[in-house]
Motif scaffolding. Structure first.
Motif, PDB file in Angstrom:
ATOM      1  N   MET A   1      -7.603   3.415  -3.774  1.00  0.00           N
ATOM      2  CA  MET A   1      -6.658   4.370  -4.343  1.00  0.00           C
ATOM      3  C   MET A   1      -6.894   4.534  -5.839  1.00  0.00           C
ATOM      4  SD  MET A   1      -2.453   4.207  -4.461  1.00  0.00           S
ATOM      5  CE  MET A   1      -2.378   3.108  -5.893  1.00  0.00           C
TER       6      MET A   1
ATOM      7  N   THR B   1      -2.362  -0.818 -11.363  1.00  0.00           N
ATOM      8  CA  THR B   1      -1.900  -1.488 -10.151  1.00  0.00           C
ATOM      9  C   THR B   1      -2.483  -2.892 -10.106  1.00  0.00           C
ATOM     10  OG1 THR B   1      -1.748   0.633  -8.999  1.00  0.00           O
ATOM     11  CG2 THR B   1      -1.777  -1.348  -7.644  1.00  0.00           C
TER      12      THR B   1
ATOM     13  N   TYR C   1       1.507   3.925  -3.344  1.00  0.00           N
ATOM     14  CA  TYR C   1       0.979   5.282  -3.154  1.00  0.00           C
ATOM     15  C   TYR C   1       2.069   6.320  -3.395  1.00  0.00           C
ATOM     16  CZ  TYR C   1      -1.375   9.217  -0.849  1.00  0.00           C
ATOM     17  OH  TYR C   1      -1.950  10.430  -0.569  1.00  0.00           O
TER      18      TYR C   1
ATOM     19  N   ILE D   1      -5.678  -0.636  -2.289  1.00  0.00           N
ATOM     20  CA  ILE D   1      -5.211  -0.318  -3.638  1.00  0.00           C
ATOM     21  C   ILE D   1      -6.395  -0.014  -4.564  1.00  0.00           C
ATOM     22  CG2 ILE D   1      -4.266  -1.438  -5.705  1.00  0.00           C
ATOM     23  CD1 ILE D   1      -2.177  -0.296  -3.805  1.00  0.00           C
TER      24      ILE D   1
ATOM     25  N   VAL E   1       0.826  -1.215   0.000  1.00  0.00           N
ATOM     26  CA  VAL E   1       0.000   0.000   0.000  1.00  0.00           C
ATOM     27  C   VAL E   1       0.858   1.262   0.000  1.00  0.00           C
ATOM     28  CG1 VAL E   1      -1.816   1.280   1.213  1.00  0.00           C
ATOM     29  CG2 VAL E   1      -1.829  -1.227   1.231  1.00  0.00           C
ATOM     30  N   ARG E   2       1.748   1.380   0.986  1.00  0.00           N
ATOM     31  CA  ARG E   2       2.537   2.614   1.078  1.00  0.00           C
ATOM     32  C   ARG E   2       3.418   2.822  -0.146  1.00  0.00           C
ATOM     33  NH1 ARG E   2       6.529   2.718   5.924  1.00  0.00           N
ATOM     34  NH2 ARG E   2       7.976   1.839   4.387  1.00  0.00           N
TER      35      ARG E   2
ATOM     36  N   GLN F   1       2.981   9.233  -6.240  1.00  0.00           N
ATOM     37  CA  GLN F   1       3.256  10.620  -5.852  1.00  0.00           C
ATOM     38  C   GLN F   1       4.560  11.117  -6.478  1.00  0.00           C
ATOM     39  OE1 GLN F   1       5.123  11.798  -2.056  1.00  0.00           O
ATOM     40  NE2 GLN F   1       3.125  12.665  -1.494  1.00  0.00           N
TER      41      GLN F   1
END
Length: 254
Positions: free
Chosen positions: A166, A140, A122, A163, A118-119, A126
């Motif tokens: 997101m 993804t 993300y 995900i 997840v992190r 970014q």
């Protein structure tokens, strides 16, 4: 048909399995591929070699995801390799495997799972946005675990659910730039890395019998869906989770 000529794609976790198949498929369609790997340098070299032997272009970039500084290290390598060229396609494929059922999952394993699954995706997005051209693609890899109740994969399914959320929200945010954001959800997919799992007596037959298309998936099945979403033909598809499981566990077959 080299419909991705002139495009640059980043594929995370591309040293083996589904990621390797995605990288080689995008390269076959004309993209220059950044082959990310965590620890499997030999696998990444093999992926790059396969692409180059087929006449494509690729470069390997190392960064262990889920640790401090992971995305900074990844993009330092990407920017050095691109030498000023923009990105067109991001495929977040790298993922940690299920950490086990609720009673067996440790906090450390849980935190690692979320850090990688997840992190990392993300913050990869970014960091990538300033490099990503308008009209780009973000894809993804999720999992059919989000639509099934499997007690052995609760924490893993939670990461994939994150995900998918997101995907929906980024699609809404980035659409003004013509960037599409989608997820692909494989089911049981046999690769060289996990082939031994399906050797358990009766398992492959059980899964095939529970799949509408009556077989296990392979990495190429998923790679073809990703390649389609990366193409101009998918320009009007965004904010979607595409099931690429062959119809796993849709209901009784008889």
């Amino acid at each position: 048909m080299n419909e991705l000529n002139g495009k640059v794609a980043l594929v995370t976790g591309a040293s083996r399995g589904i990621g390797q198949a995605i990288a080689t498929r995008l390269a076959a369609k004309g993209a220059t591929v950044i082959v990310h790997y965590g620890t499997d340098a030999d696998g990444a070299t093999a992926t790059v070699g396969e692409i180059e032997r087929a006449g494509g272009t690729a470069l390997a970039v190392q960064a262990e995801l889920g640790v401090d500084g992971d995305v900074d290290q990844l993009f330092a390598g990407i920017e050095e390799g691109l030498a000023g060229r923009p990105l067109d396609i991001i495929v977040n494929n790298a993922a940690a495997q299920p950490a086990g059922p609720l009673g067996a999952t440790t906090r450390a394993a849980f935190d690692h799972l979320f850090a990688v699954n997840v992190r990392a995706p993300y913050f990869i997005v970014q960091h990538a946005l300033p490099l990503l051209r308008d009209g780009g693609r973000i894809i993804t890899i999720s999992s059919v675990a989000t639509r099934m109740a499997n007690p052995a994969q609760t924490s893993f399914a939670m990461t994939k659910g994150a995900i998918e959320t997101m995907t929906l929200t980024l699609a809404n945010e980035l659409g003004v730039r013509g960037i599409t954001v989608n997820a692909v959800a494989p089911g049981a997919t046999r690769t060289p890395a996990n082939a031994s799992v399906f050797e358990a007596p009766g398992l492959a037959g059980f899964i095939a019998g529970s799949t509408a298309l009556d077989r296990l998936g392979d990495a190429g099945d998923v790679a073809d869906v990703v390649a389609f979403l990366a193409s101009d033909a998918a320009r009007w598809i965004t904010g979607q989770v595409i099931d690429a499981s062959g119809g796993l566990f849709l209901g009784p077959r008889t």
